[in-house]
Write a protein that holds these residues in place. Structure first.
Motif, mmCIF file in Angstrom:
data_model
loop_
_atom_site.group_PDB
_atom_site.id
_atom_site.type_symbol
_atom_site.label_atom_id
_atom_site.label_comp_id
_atom_site.label_asym_id
_atom_site.label_seq_id
_atom_site.Cartn_x
_atom_site.Cartn_y
_atom_site.Cartn_z
ATOM 1 N N CYS A 94 0.852 -1.182 0.000
ATOM 2 C CA CYS A 94 0.000 0.000 0.000
ATOM 3 C C CYS A 94 0.892 1.237 0.000
ATOM 4 C CB CYS A 94 -0.941 0.021 1.201
ATOM 5 S SG CYS A 94 -0.155 0.403 2.773
ATOM 6 N N THR A 95 0.269 2.361 -0.198
ATOM 7 C CA THR A 95 0.976 3.632 -0.049
ATOM 8 C C THR A 95 0.563 4.201 1.290
ATOM 9 O OG1 THR A 95 1.004 3.981 -2.423
ATOM 10 C CG2 THR A 95 1.423 5.901 -1.048
ATOM 11 N N SER A 96 1.498 4.198 2.204
ATOM 12 C CA SER A 96 1.303 4.660 3.572
ATOM 13 C C SER A 96 1.643 6.150 3.657
ATOM 14 C CB SER A 96 2.266 3.845 4.462
ATOM 15 O OG SER A 96 2.520 4.479 5.677
ATOM 16 N N PRO A 97 1.309 6.806 4.754
ATOM 17 C CA PRO A 97 1.815 8.163 4.950
ATOM 18 C C PRO A 97 3.347 8.218 4.911
ATOM 19 C CG PRO A 97 0.021 7.763 6.467
ATOM 20 C CD PRO A 97 0.329 6.444 5.795
ATOM 21 N N ARG A 98 4.014 7.112 5.230
ATOM 22 C CA ARG A 98 5.482 7.073 5.183
ATOM 23 C C ARG A 98 6.014 6.835 3.785
ATOM 24 N NH1 ARG A 98 7.344 1.805 8.469
ATOM 25 N NH2 ARG A 98 5.315 1.816 9.434
ATOM 26 N N GLY A 99 5.150 6.435 2.853
ATOM 27 C CA GLY A 99 5.567 6.100 1.491
ATOM 28 C C GLY A 99 5.144 4.680 1.176
ATOM 29 N N VAL B 216 4.885 0.770 1.137
ATOM 30 C CA VAL B 216 5.233 -0.316 2.056
ATOM 31 C C VAL B 216 4.725 -1.640 1.488
ATOM 32 C CG1 VAL B 216 5.266 1.120 4.140
ATOM 33 C CG2 VAL B 216 3.178 -0.053 3.506
ATOM 34 N N THR B 217 5.465 -2.690 1.786
ATOM 35 C CA THR B 217 5.099 -4.039 1.378
ATOM 36 C C THR B 217 5.431 -4.984 2.518
ATOM 37 O OG1 THR B 217 5.592 -3.558 -0.945
ATOM 38 C CG2 THR B 217 5.568 -5.874 -0.315
ATOM 39 N N ILE B 218 4.633 -6.015 2.678
ATOM 40 C CA ILE B 218 4.941 -7.075 3.625
ATOM 41 C C ILE B 218 5.701 -8.147 2.843
ATOM 42 C CG2 ILE B 218 4.048 -8.803 5.230
ATOM 43 C CD1 ILE B 218 3.572 -5.854 6.065
ATOM 44 N N ASP B 219 6.949 -8.387 3.217
ATOM 45 C CA ASP B 219 7.788 -9.348 2.515
ATOM 46 C C ASP B 219 7.145 -10.736 2.557
ATOM 47 O OD1 ASP B 219 10.185 -11.487 2.760
ATOM 48 O OD2 ASP B 219 10.785 -9.816 1.450
ATOM 49 N N ILE C 27 8.157 -5.720 7.256
ATOM 50 C CA ILE C 27 7.727 -4.596 6.426
ATOM 51 C C ILE C 27 8.921 -4.093 5.631
ATOM 52 C CG2 ILE C 27 8.117 -2.843 8.215
ATOM 53 C CD1 ILE C 27 5.544 -1.459 7.137
ATOM 54 N N VAL C 28 8.697 -3.803 4.377
ATOM 55 C CA VAL C 28 9.717 -3.243 3.501
ATOM 56 C C VAL C 28 9.257 -1.822 3.178
ATOM 57 C CG1 VAL C 28 10.896 -3.432 1.275
ATOM 58 C CG2 VAL C 28 10.208 -5.515 2.520
ATOM 59 N N HIS C 29 10.113 -0.842 3.457
ATOM 60 C CA HIS C 29 9.739 0.554 3.248
ATOM 61 C C HIS C 29 10.978 1.372 2.938
ATOM 62 C CE1 HIS C 29 11.293 1.464 7.288
ATOM 63 N NE2 HIS C 29 10.720 0.338 7.636
#
Length: 190
Positions: free
Chosen positions: A160-165, A167-170, A176-178
């Protein structure tokens, strides 16, 4: 963090001239910063637990390390968004690496910051709040397509696109990959 920083710093041609270990919760970082200052470093890499950044920054500023030419490199929790304004000008010039900043210019983060401030009496969100947001967003999205028994499997690879940018669950590790951002403090009044 200390080990990896030292390895990468040395691999890039830098020399680590020493280290100072500090108790994790400390009311006065000044003596420890003084020990570091006495080695006349070009920079100091610092990690302190979340919430301790203001105390550490006070010790850094009071010992005049920045005025002596020492630059502060740190993890992002040293200049945590919710305590950064209380640091005043002491934070100026600090460079941190972290996965979240309330100043991130994405539309998702701008909406998040506005909603967070409105819901929390004007407070700024920090990396812990965005971690909570991401976790709840993941739960919400996974429950749309899975029940309790298949939840973990369904979460693998979610993006998804989070407020942090982004993110993906490996898929394999479920970590979490961010993105990690290099942040420079030009002003403490953001």
């Amino acid at each position: 963090m200390e080990t990896i920083f030292g390895q990468r710093f040395a691999a890039s041609g830098g020399t680590v001239v020493g280290d100072v270990r500090i108790p994790l919760k400390n009311p006065d970082y000044g003596p420890f910063v003084q020990r570091a200052k006495d080695t006349a470093p070009d920079a100091i890499f610092a990690f302190v637990p979340s919430g301790e950044g203001a105390s550490f920054m006070k010790g850094f500023a009071n010992r005049g390390l920045a005025k002596a030419g020492g630059r502060l490199l740190a993890t992002g929790n040293v200049t945590n968004d919710d305590i950064l304004p209380s640091m005043g000008d002491a934070a100026i010039g600090t460079v941190t690496a972290h996965y979240y900043s309330a100043a991130h210019p994405s539309p998702e983060n701008k909406a998040y910051v506005e909603a967070f401030r409105k819901a929390n009496g004007g407070l700024r969100p920090n990396f812990m709040s965005v971690g909570g947001w991401d976790g709840m967003h993941l739960v919400y999205e996974v429950l749309k397509k899975a029940d309790g028994d298949s939840f973990v499997v369904a979460a693998r690879g979610m993006s998804c696109t989070s407020p942090r940018g982004p993110v993906t669950i490996d898929v394999d590790t479920r970590d979490i990959v961010h993105d990690t951002y290099i942040r420079g403090c030009r002003t403490a009044r953001r």
